[in-house]
Design a protein around this motif. Structure first.
Motif, PDB file in Angstrom:
ATOM      1  N   SER A  52       0.832  -1.204   0.000  1.00  0.00           N
ATOM      2  CA  SER A  52       0.000   0.000   0.000  1.00  0.00           C
ATOM      3  C   SER A  52       0.869   1.259   0.000  1.00  0.00           C
ATOM      4  O   SER A  52       0.597   2.214  -0.731  1.00  0.00           O
ATOM      5  CB  SER A  52      -0.919  -0.020   1.218  1.00  0.00           C
ATOM      6  OG  SER A  52      -1.520   1.219   1.423  1.00  0.00           O
ATOM      7  N   ASP A  53       1.912   1.230   0.828  1.00  0.00           N
ATOM      8  CA  ASP A  53       2.829   2.373   0.864  1.00  0.00           C
ATOM      9  C   ASP A  53       3.522   2.572  -0.474  1.00  0.00           C
ATOM     10  O   ASP A  53       3.699   3.714  -0.936  1.00  0.00           O
ATOM     11  CB  ASP A  53       3.870   2.185   1.976  1.00  0.00           C
ATOM     12  CG  ASP A  53       3.279   2.321   3.368  1.00  0.00           C
ATOM     13  OD1 ASP A  53       2.129   2.812   3.481  1.00  0.00           O
ATOM     14  OD2 ASP A  53       3.967   1.936   4.344  1.00  0.00           O
ATOM     15  N   LEU A  54       3.920   1.471  -1.102  1.00  0.00           N
ATOM     16  CA  LEU A  54       4.549   1.568  -2.425  1.00  0.00           C
ATOM     17  C   LEU A  54       3.580   2.148  -3.456  1.00  0.00           C
ATOM     18  O   LEU A  54       3.959   3.008  -4.267  1.00  0.00           O
ATOM     19  CB  LEU A  54       5.039   0.194  -2.889  1.00  0.00           C
ATOM     20  CG  LEU A  54       6.311  -0.332  -2.234  1.00  0.00           C
ATOM     21  CD1 LEU A  54       6.584  -1.770  -2.679  1.00  0.00           C
ATOM     22  CD2 LEU A  54       7.491   0.553  -2.578  1.00  0.00           C
ATOM     23  N   GLU A  55       2.316   1.671  -3.409  1.00  0.00           N
ATOM     24  CA  GLU A  55       1.315   2.187  -4.349  1.00  0.00           C
ATOM     25  C   GLU A  55       1.043   3.666  -4.112  1.00  0.00           C
ATOM     26  O   GLU A  55       0.918   4.438  -5.052  1.00  0.00           O
ATOM     27  CB  GLU A  55       0.027   1.368  -4.236  1.00  0.00           C
ATOM     28  CG  GLU A  55       0.155  -0.034  -4.797  1.00  0.00           C
ATOM     29  CD  GLU A  55      -1.059  -0.904  -4.497  1.00  0.00           C
ATOM     30  OE1 GLU A  55      -2.004  -0.411  -3.816  1.00  0.00           O
ATOM     31  OE2 GLU A  55      -1.061  -2.071  -4.937  1.00  0.00           O
ATOM     32  N   GLU A  56       0.946   4.038  -2.826  1.00  0.00           N
ATOM     33  CA  GLU A  56       0.725   5.447  -2.495  1.00  0.00           C
ATOM     34  C   GLU A  56       1.898   6.317  -2.938  1.00  0.00           C
ATOM     35  O   GLU A  56       1.710   7.419  -3.443  1.00  0.00           O
ATOM     36  CB  GLU A  56       0.484   5.613  -0.998  1.00  0.00           C
ATOM     37  CG  GLU A  56      -0.874   5.139  -0.547  1.00  0.00           C
ATOM     38  CD  GLU A  56      -1.067   5.296   0.950  1.00  0.00           C
ATOM     39  OE1 GLU A  56      -0.289   6.053   1.587  1.00  0.00           O
ATOM     40  OE2 GLU A  56      -1.997   4.679   1.491  1.00  0.00           O
ATOM     41  N   SER A  57       3.105   5.811  -2.719  1.00  0.00           N
ATOM     42  CA  SER A  57       4.276   6.592  -3.144  1.00  0.00           C
ATOM     43  C   SER A  57       4.334   6.706  -4.662  1.00  0.00           C
ATOM     44  O   SER A  57       4.688   7.755  -5.204  1.00  0.00           O
ATOM     45  CB  SER A  57       5.563   5.978  -2.595  1.00  0.00           C
ATOM     46  OG  SER A  57       5.823   4.726  -3.206  1.00  0.00           O
ATOM     47  N   GLU A  58       3.935   5.633  -5.363  1.00  0.00           N
ATOM     48  CA  GLU A  58       3.892   5.690  -6.835  1.00  0.00           C
ATOM     49  C   GLU A  58       2.830   6.681  -7.284  1.00  0.00           C
ATOM     50  O   GLU A  58       3.050   7.457  -8.217  1.00  0.00           O
ATOM     51  CB  GLU A  58       3.615   4.289  -7.408  1.00  0.00           C
ATOM     52  CG  GLU A  58       3.691   4.208  -8.902  1.00  0.00           C
ATOM     53  CD  GLU A  58       5.074   4.501  -9.453  1.00  0.00           C
ATOM     54  OE1 GLU A  58       5.140   5.047 -10.576  1.00  0.00           O
ATOM     55  OE2 GLU A  58       6.083   4.200  -8.787  1.00  0.00           O
ATOM     56  N   LYS A  59       1.673   6.642  -6.599  1.00  0.00           N
ATOM     57  CA  LYS A  59       0.597   7.579  -6.923  1.00  0.00           C
ATOM     58  C   LYS A  59       1.045   9.015  -6.658  1.00  0.00           C
ATOM     59  O   LYS A  59       0.802   9.914  -7.470  1.00  0.00           O
ATOM     60  CB  LYS A  59      -0.640   7.233  -6.085  1.00  0.00           C
ATOM     61  CG  LYS A  59      -1.841   8.084  -6.375  1.00  0.00           C
ATOM     62  CD  LYS A  59      -3.027   7.662  -5.519  1.00  0.00           C
ATOM     63  CE  LYS A  59      -4.214   8.566  -5.755  1.00  0.00           C
ATOM     64  NZ  LYS A  59      -5.330   8.221  -4.879  1.00  0.00           N
ATOM     65  N   ALA A  60       1.714   9.222  -5.517  1.00  0.00           N
ATOM     66  CA  ALA A  60       2.215  10.563  -5.193  1.00  0.00           C
ATOM     67  C   ALA A  60       3.252  11.008  -6.221  1.00  0.00           C
ATOM     68  O   ALA A  60       3.280  12.182  -6.627  1.00  0.00           O
ATOM     69  CB  ALA A  60       2.816  10.576  -3.787  1.00  0.00           C
TER      70      ALA A  60
END
Length: 171
Positions: A52-60
């Motif tokens: 989730s953190d990786l996806e959020e960082s990618e989204k950011a």
């Protein structure tokens, strides 16, 4: 001397070894039965959190790139508008300059025409004044020659006509 059994010390007691293996298996079985599910859940949750953190960082990161592109577009658009404003101001200044020069040229032409008309009026007045003086001089000369005042008006008209005729031929 001290009698030490080295072989006995190197090889463990088989009964102790079997008890230790059994207790290890029992501990392993208890841990698997009671703790394995919660440890697995914890590890799964941790993996999901990391994903989730990786996806959020990618989204950011994508949002940051999008914001950067938008900012660049706005900067380019603002630069284009600034160029348009500058070119419009330059065009307006050139038009203003041309207008001012045209007005100055018209005013100069008007002043020249006015000065020319004034010079012509002064010249006509000067010619008129000279004619008048010539008539008076001619009359005075004729009066002294004739010494009579009977035909002074007639003489004045004759000299005046002569001067006008002469002045008409000059121009």
């Amino acid at each position: 001397m001290i009698d030490v059994d080295i072989v006995g010390q190197l090889l463990p007691n088989p009964l102790t070894m079997i008890v230790q293996l059994c207790s290890t298996l029992i501990l392993f079985a208890l841990m698997k039965y009671f703790l394995w599910a919660s440890v697995k859940d914890f590890l799964d949750k941790r993996a999901q959190q990391m994903q989730s953190d990786l996806e959020e960082s990618e989204k950011a990161k994508q949002e940051a790139l999008t914001d950067r592109r938008k900012a660049m577009e706005q900067l380019n658009e603002a630069s284009g508008r600034a160029d348009e404003i500058v070119s419009a101001a330059v065009r307006q200044a050139k038009d203003e300059k041309a207008s001012i020069l045209a007005q100055a040229s018209r005013e100069a032409d008007a002043e020249r025409k006015k000065a020319h008309a004034q010079i012509e009026a002064e010249r006509a007045e000067m010619y008129s004044s000279m004619r008048q003086e010539m008539v008076e001089v001619a009359l005075a000369a004729a009066g002294k020659l004739i010494s009579g005042t009977d035909g002074a008006d007639l003489d004045r008209e004759a000299v005046d006509a002569f001067v006008k005729e002469t002045a008409g031929n000059e121009q």
